[in-house]
Design an enzyme around this catalytic site. Structure first.
Site, PDB file in Angstrom:
ATOM      1  N   GLY A   7      -9.324  -2.313   1.595  1.00 43.49           N
ATOM      2  CA  GLY A   7      -9.218  -3.597   1.416  1.00 43.49           C
ATOM      3  C   GLY A   7      -8.467  -4.715   1.528  1.00 43.49           C
ATOM      4  N   GLY A  66       1.039  -1.275   0.083  1.00 41.17           N
ATOM      5  CA  GLY A  66       0.474   0.129  -0.400  1.00 41.17           C
ATOM      6  C   GLY A  66       0.679   1.405  -0.113  1.00 41.17           C
ATOM      7  N   ILE A  67       0.079   2.484   0.709  1.00 35.58           N
ATOM      8  CA  ILE A  67       0.906   3.443   0.710  1.00 35.58           C
ATOM      9  C   ILE A  67       1.746   3.931   2.288  1.00 35.58           C
ATOM     10  CG2 ILE A  67      -1.347   4.718   1.418  1.00 35.58           C
ATOM     11  CD1 ILE A  67       0.059   6.299  -0.325  1.00 35.58           C
ATOM     12  N   GLY A  68       2.466   4.736   2.148  1.00 36.52           N
ATOM     13  CA  GLY A  68       3.253   4.839   2.964  1.00 36.52           C
ATOM     14  C   GLY A  68       4.183   4.635   3.379  1.00 36.52           C
ATOM     15  N   ALA A  69       4.296   5.088   4.707  1.00 35.21           N
ATOM     16  CA  ALA A  69       6.525   4.944   5.513  1.00 35.21           C
ATOM     17  C   ALA A  69       6.289   3.617   5.431  1.00 35.21           C
ATOM     18  CB  ALA A  69       6.397   5.789   6.939  1.00 35.21           C
ATOM     19  N   ILE A  70       5.690   2.334   6.225  1.00 35.04           N
ATOM     20  CA  ILE A  70       6.012   1.372   6.114  1.00 35.04           C
ATOM     21  C   ILE A  70       6.420   0.368   4.530  1.00 35.04           C
ATOM     22  CG2 ILE A  70       5.278  -1.251   7.448  1.00 35.04           C
ATOM     23  CD1 ILE A  70       4.283   0.294   9.365  1.00 35.04           C
ATOM     24  N   GLU A 122      -4.165  -3.482  -4.922  1.00 31.91           N
ATOM     25  CA  GLU A 122      -5.850  -2.148  -5.157  1.00 31.91           C
ATOM     26  C   GLU A 122      -5.053  -1.168  -5.404  1.00 31.91           C
ATOM     27  OE1 GLU A 122      -6.940  -0.675  -0.518  1.00 31.91           O
ATOM     28  OE2 GLU A 122      -7.698  -3.034  -1.113  1.00 31.91           O
TER      29      GLU A 122
END
Length: 423
Positions: free
Chosen positions: A328, A207-211, A230
């Protein structure tokens, strides 16, 4: 299709109607601004959408009598409106959103779309976001499209024909850009633990983000990774250019990056343009559990806000306050769990609020929404390690989760576990 001005395009929308807004980086801002300009003459126009980028002018407090947002996923621009009661949240799996339109549970009068101008065959590409827009187009009475010269032409199931467009407005507005997140030491440690769990030849949901970004940095020594997700960001481009992602061992859509939407920098949007490696597909395909489980080494990486000692995972709210949405997560957690060598990972920092609060808790906050049940929880990762929950008793889960909690909270969690008969 009839070419008109933005003001004319929205002039037929009436009070009480329901509208679907194309989402993520593809938010059709010109049409939305034109609609908001008509606010004084409209009452209770319901606007349905997933996460949208941009300021969200329809969500301003003074717009409450005129527009009622019905959120299928709550982005930053909608959180305050939801909290204030000026907007509504509809919990739904992302894979189910098209069916809400088709079954008439969310009937649509109008849909706003952001797409490329038509090619020589009359097809307009939906660009950075396919998500549930095909179903919305099929179900809406009126289809209004921004023919946007700045939208990248994406391939796959990403086209609408001019015969299916009622009104169109010519614009030149780039997709919303999202800058890469700042990656701190905590995220780097989490990323390293997650990357260790990813085998060569795995198909990834990132997905999106720092992790996710930190995880991507730690995947540089992997081979033949694929993508079925997704959404993805610039991190995937980095791994493609490094030769790590090539999709050569995917069981379906081999060699393709499959996603329902993308968000990132202009570099990402340039990568998408006319790129046969990228296959945009609607959420009823990307998030279909049957499709997800068909990748033998499907590895789903999701995050959470809070997790209790039994493995209940909160991902859409902070107590009673809705923060995001179901999205999702369950689609991919379940799909990856059913894959022959699949791995369903929840990765989160061990603390919140500057280290003053543990995200691993004895009992969930009052009002917290469980997105992933304890029966679906498999692998949990923090910066302190990996906890494997599948097949373990509640007592065993509590011990495993305490071991990856922040050391400052472990004794308190052990005491809570004893109180709850989990130790």
């Amino acid at each position: 299709m009839r070419l008109v001005s933005a003001a004319e395009a929205v002039s037929g929308i009436r009070s009480g109607e329901q509208l679907y807004l194309h989402g993520a980086a593809s938010t059709p801002s010109v049409l939305l601004d034109a609609l908001v300009a008509r606010a004084p003459e409209l009452r209770d126009v319901r606007i349905v959408h997933l996460h949208t980028e941009g300021p969200g002018p329809h969500l301003a407090p003074e717009m409450a009598p005129h527009f009622r947002h019905r959120a299928l996923f709550v982005g930053p621009n909608a959180r305050q409106a939801i909290q204030d009661g000026r907007a509504d949240y509809i919990p739904a799996f992302l894979s189910d959103v098209p069916r809400l339109f088709e079954a008439g549970l969310l009937p649509l009068d109008v849909v706003f779309v952001n797409a490329t101008p038509p090619d020589e065959h009359g097809f307009c590409s939906l660009g950075t976001s396919v998500e549930a827009i095909h179903a919305a187009i099929r179900c809406a009475r009126t289809v209004i499209v921004q023919l946007n010269r700045a939208v990248p032409r994406t391939l796959g199931d990403a086209f609408i024909h001019v015969d299916n467009i009622d009104l169109a407005v010519e614009v030149d507005v780039p997709p919303y850009a999202v800058e890469p997140p700042r990656i701190g030491e905590v995220e780097r440690r989490i990323g390293a633990f997650v990357a260790d769990l990813v085998p060569d030849g795995a198909t990834l949901q990132l997905g999106i983000g720092a992790i996710p970004a930190a995880t991507a940095l730690e995947l540089r020594d992997k081979h033949d990774l694929g993508v079925h997700t997704e959404m993805f960001t610039d991190s995937v481009v980095d791994l493609v250019e490094a030769g790590v992602i090539n999709g050569s061992r995917k069981e379906r859509n081999r060699g393709k990056l499959v996603a329902a939407f993308v968000m990132g920098t202009p570099r990402l949007y340039r990568f998408l343009h006319d790129n046969p490696m990228v296959e945009m597909r609607p959420v009823e395909f990307t998030n279909d559990t049957h499709v997800i489980r068909s990748f033998s080494r499907m590895t789903a990486i999701n995050s959470a806000i809070e997790i209790d000692l039994t493995g209940q995972i909160v991902a859409d709210s902070i107590g009673h306050r809705v923060y995001s949405g179901v999205g999702g997560q369950m689609d991919f957690i379940r799909g990856a769990s059913l894959a022959p060598e699949g791995r369903a990972i929840i990765a989160l920092p061990s603390t919140a609020i500057g280290g003053t609060q543990s995200r691993i808790v004895g009992s969930l906050q009052e009002g917290a929404g469980v997105v992933t049940t304890r029966a679906h929880a498999r692998t949990v990762v923090t910066e302190h390690g990996v906890a494997e929950l599948w097949g373990r008793s509640l007592r065993e889960r509590a011990a495993a989760l305490i071991a990856i909690a922040d050391p400052a909270f472990r004794e308190e969690l052990r005491a809570e576990a004893r109180h709850l008969a989990l130790a």
